[in-house]
Design an enzyme around this catalytic site. Structure first.
Site, short mmCIF file in Angstrom:
data_model
loop_
_atom_site.label_atom_id
_atom_site.label_comp_id
_atom_site.label_asym_id
_atom_site.label_seq_id
_atom_site.Cartn_x
_atom_site.Cartn_y
_atom_site.Cartn_z
CG ASN A 149 -2.08 -0.90 1.07
OD1 ASN A 149 -2.52 -1.15 -0.04
ND2 ASN A 149 -2.58 -1.43 2.19
CB CYS A 171 -6.58 -5.50 -2.19
SG CYS A 171 -7.23 -4.86 -0.65
CG HIS A 172 -6.73 -9.35 2.33
ND1 HIS A 172 -5.86 -9.92 3.22
CD2 HIS A 172 -6.79 -8.03 2.65
CE1 HIS A 172 -5.42 -8.98 4.05
NE2 HIS A 172 -5.96 -7.85 3.73
CG HIS A 208 -7.91 -0.08 0.85
ND1 HIS A 208 -6.65 0.32 1.25
CD2 HIS A 208 -7.89 -1.42 0.89
CE1 HIS A 208 -5.91 -0.73 1.53
NE2 HIS A 208 -6.64 -1.80 1.31
#
Lengths: 454, 454, 454, 454
Positions: A149, A171-172, A208
């Site tokens: 990130n 990204c999880h 995000h």
């Protein structure tokens, strides 16, 4: 590409990592139809060396780990490159996250957007550019998975350095929201699902701050289910992840931000509340520590990260010395599944961060976005997500534009231009003098890493 | 279209107007190759009637004015429709502009964006939709000029009601910035220019937040000239417009916002400072009345508008009674020039507000934007402005997206969705509870006009 | 750019030209507010030298002409570059045009599309690329006007060599169709127009196959007028240009192709019939010499061009020796008007060939297209022409795609790929064996100029 | 949508079909997790009735078949609609295919493009529009699978009638090319593959003229393999499908067209040679019957179809009377797999025909194209295929544009406009008089079905 599923070379940049690297080791160990070598490169060579030992303890005949002292040695002829680096140390991150508190600005994570995310970008993007140049030189055909990130800026930096790079960001956060949807199905309809793969979604947005615009389980539309679920737990929150553990104070999350965004915008936000809150307008969730508490999530202090790092270093020592056994259970991460798909061993549809080449029709071409993609033999192909819905478009477009501006500023090594992105950030609700003062102080606090700027 | 330059029918919606309607009368009187009838429709019929008398006093043989009691009578077979209405009264506007002051939010104009602009939109868009439907019924081939604010929403509402409408929004803010560029040429290079038509610009953005990305006078690039000009007057301001008149307190403008934006973003903002400030981030120019004073502009109180309206009403009386002569000097507005161009009598390149159909490549198709267009025989054709530069893109895209969201909210008559746009506005820097409280109070204050909302 | 309207440097590539260079001389002589030097570069230095003498005889104090021996000398610090070259000689062109006749393929011009246009492109594009590279080196800020055919490929080649070049292609065919529209207004409505500038049009397409989608004179829609005109002269043709002169046999044009295309497709084709016919499907106008005659136009034999060249050379001699006076009457070309507009001396809206950057929404970005553009201070900005109408889209898209393929083939120096474009040309209606045989023979006939190909 | 995998309603339009309906029956019988009712509607009610009997003989407890006399009864509340109709009879098709032979035009299929495909479109599109209107009325949420040719026009007609329809076109030609790639892997590299699902491809184009731009088996790039394969069998052909059966004369296919296109264009064409040949330029493969023979494929005479229909009718009788057992082996068609994916039971990535909403970036939005899509719960989402490569773009764009023109012509019921598409077809290499004569004769031959045209 002379890539062989049984003679692979994986280069791990940030190979001393004590979270992501171990996850990769665990998942590679499960992948029966793959084998090869993993080269570990880290500016902390000893950390890489420790991981070499840990990795080779697992199943050396199948996956051989090797710490190397130069990035070139790691990358040469690699089939895959995995990047998970920490840009600077947690001391720098401490300033990123906590210095703004002196100005009344609270950040739950501070690594993607907000003042912390922006200063972190100033450090991180030049590093990623260097990695991109090295990939161009040593393994231009390799597939590159980034975990670092700020995700959007990191992916953008890689493509900026080497436009033909085959890179994507992984990204999880979205996976975990699929698990919430499973909980909702169980809670509201008493339906048991086998795995999050059963949850089929349409996805759009930026890392995000992604949004699920449609969700189905078999022939069931999950949207009305989620609505009931959100209404049911709108007051109390839903303690989904960390029921009674010690993380509560630093990582707690009752999904109230997610529920609130759903009530307002009509769409399911697909990231942790700690991330989502940092993208939101008008001081909704992060105006002060009490608000954060009321909204059921936590400000993760960097001191926690430092403590946790100590734990991990100790654990690393135990693993190296053979005092503790390596945990081989599946991690839930998808990196290895993605590699298998790229090797042509299966197809995989999942979320991914790559430059927009048509997948989102109302964001500019080239902006790094997160949507579903098909992973298949030697390809990662985005699906057409179409227009972002109007109600969430301003939030996303604003932040995406700001990220593109920040990238341009960093590419030009211009702090003045970077400040334009800084002052435009939703969390920075200061007069411009105050904003500039804070910016300058934050830059000074990490100046050691910013010598390339004008 | 059986449009005849010498037998035109112009419908004026808001025909009792004592500013825009008189401007039109003056400019029509100058247009030698045009003649016809002007139908004045206003919900205040007496005001329209007065304008009928005033207009017919000028040159009845060429332009005949006629007040009518129904919009249908005005519109039937019109060649042009001019719209300049006040959505509600200045009492409503008083709430729009001044109620937010109780929350520490100051608005210099309050008719385009900000809390005032949004509440005004709630009133105005349904009115514009009704006008759009009427145009569809009575004069679908007419060209429609809108002067009403909020410009972007008004134009959007017309196209929403009648997608095939030939409408555009017309705003003089850009012209005035061309005059500033002429002043800069004189001040810095001692160059005299004949008219603002000599200043050639490239333009992009949205109404009241447009930006000049290139500017030339003959073979001279004005950008370096403007840079010197901005630097020279960065401390003192440049008193361009209202040197010593009584407007000073309410309309004063020393161009300091414009200079400051230029220093930061590297582009010339093309609207009055009072408008520009309302689109800007982080409380830069409007944090409190003293800041406004320091930045050399003014908060225009609605009380001033009320006083000025009284003056105009008195003036109207004198004009009707023949006690004062109508001032026929050119107004600097372009409406009549645009009509002439649409009639094929000349070509005109000027700024215009219409839905994006390719002119701006990094804003969504359909968003109402302001760029240059060619006015020619029966056509208004936008030029390709390309991508908005990255440094100003986030500011513009954010607001444009918010306007599209607001339009969708109003089209659905949803106050809850409109609140999403409200809380996302750059000027609304409140917690969501405070924001909602203010929103609800503002809605209540103008509720008489919002009966169509859920 | 330190461009001065009174101290200009114009570089003329192909400066020995006895048509276009003389036109430029005449028009420059009329341009009162411009002066400077014109550098003439030509591979035939003596021709350039003669033009130097001819040019300097006109008004040496205002425009000084100078033949130079290197392209670098011509280009260094040029403000404008004019390109009008003959790729090869008329001997090559003779093969281009007439060799296909052995296969039953007749070409009225043979310099844009068709087998002749394609082979000419093979010669011409590398030359244009070299010019583009030289402009990049010697005068990257210069504005570049190309007159050379094949126009689309030439402009594409310039941008291919130097993507930031400020180049455009300039063609008078559209102007002439405006004159036909004036004739139609006179013939049908007895309306006298002053100049073709009074005719306002919307334009779309590719060079020599452009289409007028709207046309107005003042408030008159010319479409119904043109319909009557086309119907009136559909049998006899309309002898618009060359009433009784000796050109009749080689240049005759009765507008029957134009009328026929209008009847079928509903749009006004905007180029000479000799060009239009070469883009048309199914052997409509060029199946054999008798058809051509029936359709009222002519196959221009290259022998005519050779004879005419002899005349021009003789005329050149007389001009050099002062035995004949140079004709200074305006040429009707727009190059100098365009320069004036680029110098900021006036605005000009006219047709231009540049890469698609949004002006045509249903052709690929980057394809060289012809639409209206605004010429203004230091800018040539295309207008949004939108979608090409469905009925003419297949014809245009097919040819545009073929041109892009040909450009790619030439950029790769691949004759095999160029053959793909060749065999796909509408005029090449042969079996593939026959097509390849013809292609190979044509390539062989001009092989001297194709040494760079594989 | 209240769709239940175990209580489905499928409407079959053309339910008397003796090929596609039987295929569906066989595949539905294999689908263990689905059950429900299949309503059969056909203008030949008896044929539907027979299929009802045949279907119910299979496993009535799971899938119940029911012939109905009105389309409304079939469609009401359907979850899926399957469309496979014959527009007209084989008598009409006989004219479509064979009348052009009198003009030297040979068609191997004659149902997609070429003169036959165009005339068939004239009949078929109005029928499909009517089906689209009925779906809008009776089951607007149903998913609609079309098998009918001309595929592109049929899908376009459905969306034209009901823009919100959830329809797609489904074609097995691409599957078969995957099988050829498997043969190539076996032949060249001696690799055995399990199923065509192991072959991963990138796909672009339009129906029956789709192209595979990348192909992989696991980590093996199939392109170099296919190159060797094509070179190996370039002289002899590769007898892949119908080794020694009686179909040889009418359906034979030695893949020589495919190999030849690969050699020339560098991309793998993904349809049967009989289809591909009809899209190709310059009379390459279909100039005369001998050429067709030399190219290793066949002209399928409609007489064969008539004979085969007789066989199928007889077989139908035997099945109805129970004299023959229904063959339940899997058909290789994907319709039922697609339904399962839409029901959320699995994900499926496959080729599909739908309007362009971004999947192909250099064809117009809205044009019906064929690319990969993800079939998932209640969604069919195209993947971003990007730009069609330049070498094949002209061929595809030309035909796609022609299809859009034809659709517009039919929507306007204009035979004159349809003729524009007709004369522009690659197979129609006639003078316009001849072309019009042929067109008029073909229209006359099927006039009974064209009463809605002007």
């Amino acid at each position: 590409m002379a890539m062989q599923a049984n003679n692979l070379k994986i280069a791990y940049i940030g190979g001393g990592s004590r979270i992501w690297a171990w996850n990769l080791m665990a998942d590679l160990a499960q992948a029966e139809d793959m084998s090869g070598k993993v080269y570990l490169y880290d500016i902390d060579f000893q950390a890489a060396k420790n991981n070499e030992i840990i990795g080779n303890n697992i199943q050396k005949e199948k996956w051989e780990y090797k710490a190397v002292e130069t990035i070139g040695e790691a990358l040469t002829d690699a089939d895959f490159v995995v990047i998970s680096i920490l840009p600077g140390t947690f001391d720098e991150m401490e300033h990123d996250v906590h210095l703004p508190e002196e100005y009344g600005i609270y950040q739950s994570v501070g690594d993607s957007v907000g003042p912390g995310g922006i200063i972190r970008s100033l450090r991180c993007v030049p590093m990623m550019e260097d990695i991109g140049y090295a990939i161009k030189d040593y393994c231009p055909d390799a597939w590159v998975l980034n975990y670092t990130n700020p995700m959007t800026l990191c992916v953008d930096a890689l493509y900026h350095a080497f436009p033909k790079i085959k890179a994507y960001g992984c990204c999880h956060e979205v996976y975990e929201v699929k698990d919430i949807l499973r909980k909702a199905l169980k809670d509201i309809l008493d339906i048991d699902t086998k795995s999050r793969d059963d949850i089929k979604i349409q996805l759009t947005g930026i890392n995000h701050f992604t949004w699920i615009t449609e969700a189905r389980y078999k022939d069931i539309d999950i949207y009305p289910v989620y609505k009931k679920f959100a209404e049911k737990y709108y007051e109390t929150g839903y303690n989904f992840k960390h029921e009674n553990n010690h993380l509560n104070n630093c990582w707690r999350q009752l999904e109230l931000v997610k529920f609130d965004l759903f009530m307002k915008y009509g769409y399911i936000a697909a990231a942790g509340d700690r991330h989502l809150a940092e993208f939101c307008p008008g001081d909704w969730y992060l105006s002060d520590p009490q608000s954060v508490l009321d909204w059921g999530f936590a400000l993760t202090p960097v001191s926690w990260r430092k403590d946790y790092l100590k734990e991990r270093i100790e654990k690393s020592g135990r693993l190296v010395r053979g005092e503790e056994e390596f945990d081989l259970s599946p991690t839930g991460e998808e990196g290895v599944k993605q590699m298998r798909a790229i090797l042509g061993l299966e197809d995989l549809i999942t979320n991914v961060n790559i430059p927009n080449r048509g997948q989102i029709t109302n964001l500019p071409m080239g902006a790094v976005v997160e949507t579903n993609s098909i992973f298949s033999a030697n390809s990662v192909t985005p699906v057409v997500a179409g227009d972002i819905p109007k109600s969430i478009y301003p939030l996303i477009s604003r932040e995406s534009g700001n990220q593109q501006l920040l990238m341009e500023a960093i590419a030009e090594r211009s702090l003045d231009k970077a400040f334009l992105a800084f002052v435009n950030d939703p969390l920075v609700r200061l007069s411009r003098e105050k904003a500039r003062e804070m910016f300058d102080r934050m830059v000074a606090a990490t100046s050691e890493y910013l010598t390339m700027y004008k």
